[in-house]
Design a protein around this motif. Structure first.
Motif, PDB file in Angstrom:
ATOM      1  N   PHE A 207      24.252  -4.511  -3.892  1.00  0.00           N
ATOM      2  CA  PHE A 207      24.604  -4.682  -2.477  1.00  0.00           C
ATOM      3  C   PHE A 207      25.671  -3.701  -2.004  1.00  0.00           C
ATOM      4  CE2 PHE A 207      27.598  -7.450   0.241  1.00  0.00           C
ATOM      5  CZ  PHE A 207      27.219  -6.825   1.408  1.00  0.00           C
TER       6      PHE A 207
ATOM      7  N   ASN B 275      33.021  -8.614 -10.694  1.00  0.00           N
ATOM      8  CA  ASN B 275      34.480  -8.667 -10.861  1.00  0.00           C
ATOM      9  C   ASN B 275      34.986  -8.324 -12.264  1.00  0.00           C
ATOM     10  OD1 ASN B 275      34.011  -9.687  -8.361  1.00  0.00           O
ATOM     11  ND2 ASN B 275      34.624 -11.784  -8.814  1.00  0.00           N
TER      12      ASN B 275
ATOM     13  N   GLN C 295      23.004 -11.485  -7.143  1.00  0.00           N
ATOM     14  CA  GLN C 295      24.378 -11.567  -6.637  1.00  0.00           C
ATOM     15  C   GLN C 295      24.933 -12.983  -6.819  1.00  0.00           C
ATOM     16  OE1 GLN C 295      22.048  -9.773  -4.818  1.00  0.00           O
ATOM     17  NE2 GLN C 295      22.983  -7.746  -4.903  1.00  0.00           N
TER      18      GLN C 295
HETATM   19  N1  LIG Z   1      34.660  -5.613   0.166  1.00  0.00           N
HETATM   20  C1  LIG Z   1      33.691  -6.420   0.503  1.00  0.00           C
HETATM   21  O1  LIG Z   1      33.595  -6.818   1.650  1.00  0.00           O
HETATM   22  C2  LIG Z   1      32.700  -6.852  -0.547  1.00  0.00           C
HETATM   23  C3  LIG Z   1      31.422  -7.286  -0.158  1.00  0.00           C
HETATM   24  C4  LIG Z   1      30.524  -7.621  -1.178  1.00  0.00           C
HETATM   25  C5  LIG Z   1      30.886  -7.537  -2.509  1.00  0.00           C
HETATM   26  N2  LIG Z   1      32.150  -7.157  -2.831  1.00  0.00           N
HETATM   27  C6  LIG Z   1      32.566  -7.023  -4.246  1.00  0.00           C
HETATM   28  O2  LIG Z   1      31.853  -5.921  -4.785  1.00  0.00           O
HETATM   29  C7  LIG Z   1      31.538  -6.141  -6.129  1.00  0.00           C
HETATM   30  C8  LIG Z   1      30.031  -6.007  -6.325  1.00  0.00           C
HETATM   31  O3  LIG Z   1      29.358  -6.997  -5.587  1.00  0.00           O
HETATM   32  P1  LIG Z   1      27.801  -6.877  -5.206  1.00  0.00           P
HETATM   33  O4  LIG Z   1      27.468  -8.055  -4.406  1.00  0.00           O
HETATM   34  O5  LIG Z   1      27.544  -5.535  -4.642  1.00  0.00           O
HETATM   35  O6  LIG Z   1      27.149  -6.988  -6.663  1.00  0.00           O
HETATM   36  P2  LIG Z   1      25.703  -6.514  -7.123  1.00  0.00           P
HETATM   37  O7  LIG Z   1      25.304  -7.465  -8.183  1.00  0.00           O
HETATM   38  O8  LIG Z   1      24.806  -6.325  -5.960  1.00  0.00           O
HETATM   39  O9  LIG Z   1      25.952  -5.074  -7.753  1.00  0.00           O
HETATM   40  C9  LIG Z   1      26.688  -4.871  -8.936  1.00  0.00           C
HETATM   41  C10 LIG Z   1      26.305  -3.531  -9.535  1.00  0.00           C
HETATM   42  O10 LIG Z   1      27.157  -3.268 -10.655  1.00  0.00           O
HETATM   43  C11 LIG Z   1      26.335  -2.833 -11.779  1.00  0.00           C
HETATM   44  N3  LIG Z   1      27.063  -3.155 -13.000  1.00  0.00           N
HETATM   45  C12 LIG Z   1      27.254  -4.367 -13.577  1.00  0.00           C
HETATM   46  N4  LIG Z   1      28.030  -4.238 -14.684  1.00  0.00           N
HETATM   47  C13 LIG Z   1      28.309  -2.920 -14.807  1.00  0.00           C
HETATM   48  C14 LIG Z   1      29.040  -2.149 -15.735  1.00  0.00           C
HETATM   49  N5  LIG Z   1      29.673  -2.720 -16.755  1.00  0.00           N
HETATM   50  N6  LIG Z   1      29.102  -0.804 -15.555  1.00  0.00           N
HETATM   51  C15 LIG Z   1      28.471  -0.210 -14.525  1.00  0.00           C
HETATM   52  N7  LIG Z   1      27.767  -0.895 -13.603  1.00  0.00           N
HETATM   53  C16 LIG Z   1      27.694  -2.224 -13.741  1.00  0.00           C
HETATM   54  C17 LIG Z   1      25.025  -3.564 -11.586  1.00  0.00           C
HETATM   55  O11 LIG Z   1      23.984  -2.897 -12.270  1.00  0.00           O
HETATM   56  C18 LIG Z   1      24.873  -3.456 -10.063  1.00  0.00           C
HETATM   57  O12 LIG Z   1      24.338  -2.203  -9.724  1.00  0.00           O
HETATM   58  C19 LIG Z   1      32.095  -7.512  -6.470  1.00  0.00           C
HETATM   59  O13 LIG Z   1      33.334  -7.393  -7.083  1.00  0.00           O
HETATM   60  C20 LIG Z   1      32.226  -8.194  -5.122  1.00  0.00           C
HETATM   61  O14 LIG Z   1      33.243  -9.164  -5.094  1.00  0.00           O
HETATM   62  C21 LIG Z   1      33.032  -6.803  -1.883  1.00  0.00           C
END
Ligand SMILES: NC(=O)c1ccc[n+]([C@@H]2O[C@H](COP(=O)([O-])OP(=O)(O)OC[C@H]3O[C@@H](n4cnc5c(N)ncnc54)[C@H](O)[C@@H]3O)[C@@H](O)[C@H]2O)c1
Length: 392
Positions: A26, A96, A190
């Protein structure tokens, strides 16, 4: 006069790499677009997944050289630091649990960092990142991007300039409804990691969206939390181990009081972050789902709706807009403002120039630490039977 904002045409001023962000994720794609929005940076390297094949796939789609695709963050940090054309900063957008080790590796290799929230799982880890960034003189942005909407800046400036008097009461909420049912058991990736304590940490809802309330309120009001009293509940599935709803009462150091609610089981709500600030001379209200407007009521006067892009915005807020009022700006632009400020600060730093307070007006590693402390204090209070706990 209506003027568009020019985008810099010189590409590749700064180079960045990404951890996380394989196809189907995402927020990483929002980061990528936002970092490129004003033309001040380009993507040069990546470790997009813990599975190398997925990193290779994503890297190919994004047109990266294969030699700059890495198996893990350590390899990326070391090899990029050794290159003459190595990355200037790393973006971390993984679940996280992977933030801390990746951020630490980049800092230790002298690379600036942009990391998503919540910064780390443990308070001590966040403290270590604060210390490391300071010791190494590296910039560290934590993407609490809601603080970067022009109307939020306007709210902050109005509070700073005393337009609504002394703040007495804050009421803020962030309702979502997407975890009303156990979608983590139906292939929603997610939801799966967010509801897993190993990957999410000691809290889901407070960590995921409660921290946005904490940061946005803190940015607008400048208030510091003295004590809080929280009740965290798990709804939506009997098998869940982490909170999906939280009520949090807050006392601030200046005597003001606050009331926060975050929920992922509020059916009918998407991303309803709303902040209301009540002062002795007036009230301000901002809604994330209608982010171009700010509702202001001054004591004894009619309701005003301030519209982003108009000359009555304070200059500090007006300059964060790219297009005239009435053409909606939104999430991408707010995220891009975070990157624009961070990149401008980094470019200045690279030229050996001193950074001013204005240059540093992006959410930083200390804001990240504050968020992690907030999560831990909420969980502590709730576990002890929703008692008041001191914040510091
Ligand atoms: N700032 C904001 O408004 C906001 C919004 C959404 C999510 N977030 C944060 O962003 C982060 C990701 O959330 P998301 O919803 O996009 O998650 P997601 O599951 O959609 O994406 C996570 C990505 O990280 C990759 N990944 C997992 N472990 C890994 C590793 N060890 N090394 C490399 N890549 C790895 C996965 O393959 C995936 O591509 C979280 O910490 C979440 O809290 C922040």
């Amino acid at each position: 006069m209506i003027e568009g904002k020019e985008t810099k045409t010189k590409k590749g001023v700064l180079r960045f790499g990404m951890v996380g962000g394989a196809s189907g994720s995402f927020i990483a794609d929002v980061h990528r677009k936002a970092a490129l929005f004003d033309g001040q940076a380009e993507l040069a390297a990546g470790c997009f997944s813990s599975k190398f094949e997925r990193t290779l796939e994503t890297g190919a789609k994004l047109g990266l050289d294969q030699e700059r695709l890495y198996r893990d963050h350590n390899e990326m940090a070391q090899k990029e630091a050794a290159r003459e054309d190595g990355i200037d900063f790393a973006i971390i957008a993984t679940p996280n649990y992977a933030h801390y080790p990746a951020a630490k590796a980049f800092l230790e290799n002298g690379i600036h960092v942009v990391c998503d929230k919540p910064l780390t799982l443990k308070v001590e880890e966040a403290e270590e990142l604060v210390r490391l960034a300071e010791e190494k003189g590296l910039l560290f942005c934590v993407t609490y991007a809601y603080s970067q909407y022009p109307a939020v800046k306007q709210a902050q400036m109005m509070v700073k300039n005393g337009d609504i008097g002394e703040i007495q009461v804050v009421v803020a909420e962030y309702p979502q409804g997407w975890l009303a049912t156990p979608v983590e058991q139906e292939g929603n990736k997610q939801a799966a990691w967010r509801t897993d304590p190993e990957k999410s940490g000691i809290s889901n809802c407070v960590g995921d969206i409660g921290t946005h309330i904490e940061n946005t309120v803190s940015y607008i009001t400048g208030l510091e939390i003295d004590e809080l009293c929280a009740r965290l509940d798990i709804f939506g599935s009997n098998e869940r181990k982490l909170d999906t709803n939280a009520h949090i009462l807050v006392k601030y150091k200046n005597g003001a009081v606050g009331n926060y609610w975050c929920s992922q089981v509020a059916i009918g709500y998407d991303n309803g972050l709303t902040v209301r600030v009540f002062g002795t001379k007036g009230t301000i209200e901002w809604r994330q789902e209608d982010p171009n407007y700010l509702k202001v009521v001054k004591l004894g006067e009619p309701v005003q709706i301030l519209s982003r892009g108009n000359p009555y915005f304070y200059p500090e807020a007006a300059q964060m807009s790219r297009i005239p009022s009435g053409h909606p700006e939104g999430y991408y632009e707010a995220f891009a403002n975070t990157y624009l400020k961070f990149s401008n600060a980094l470019l200045k730093l690279k030229q050996g120039l001193e950074l001013t307070e204005e240059d540093r007006d992006f959410p930083d590693v200390k804001a990240g630490l504050q968020g992690v402390k907030f999560i831990h204090k909420c969980v502590e209070s709730s576990k002890k039977g929703s008692i008041w706990v001191k914040f510091d």
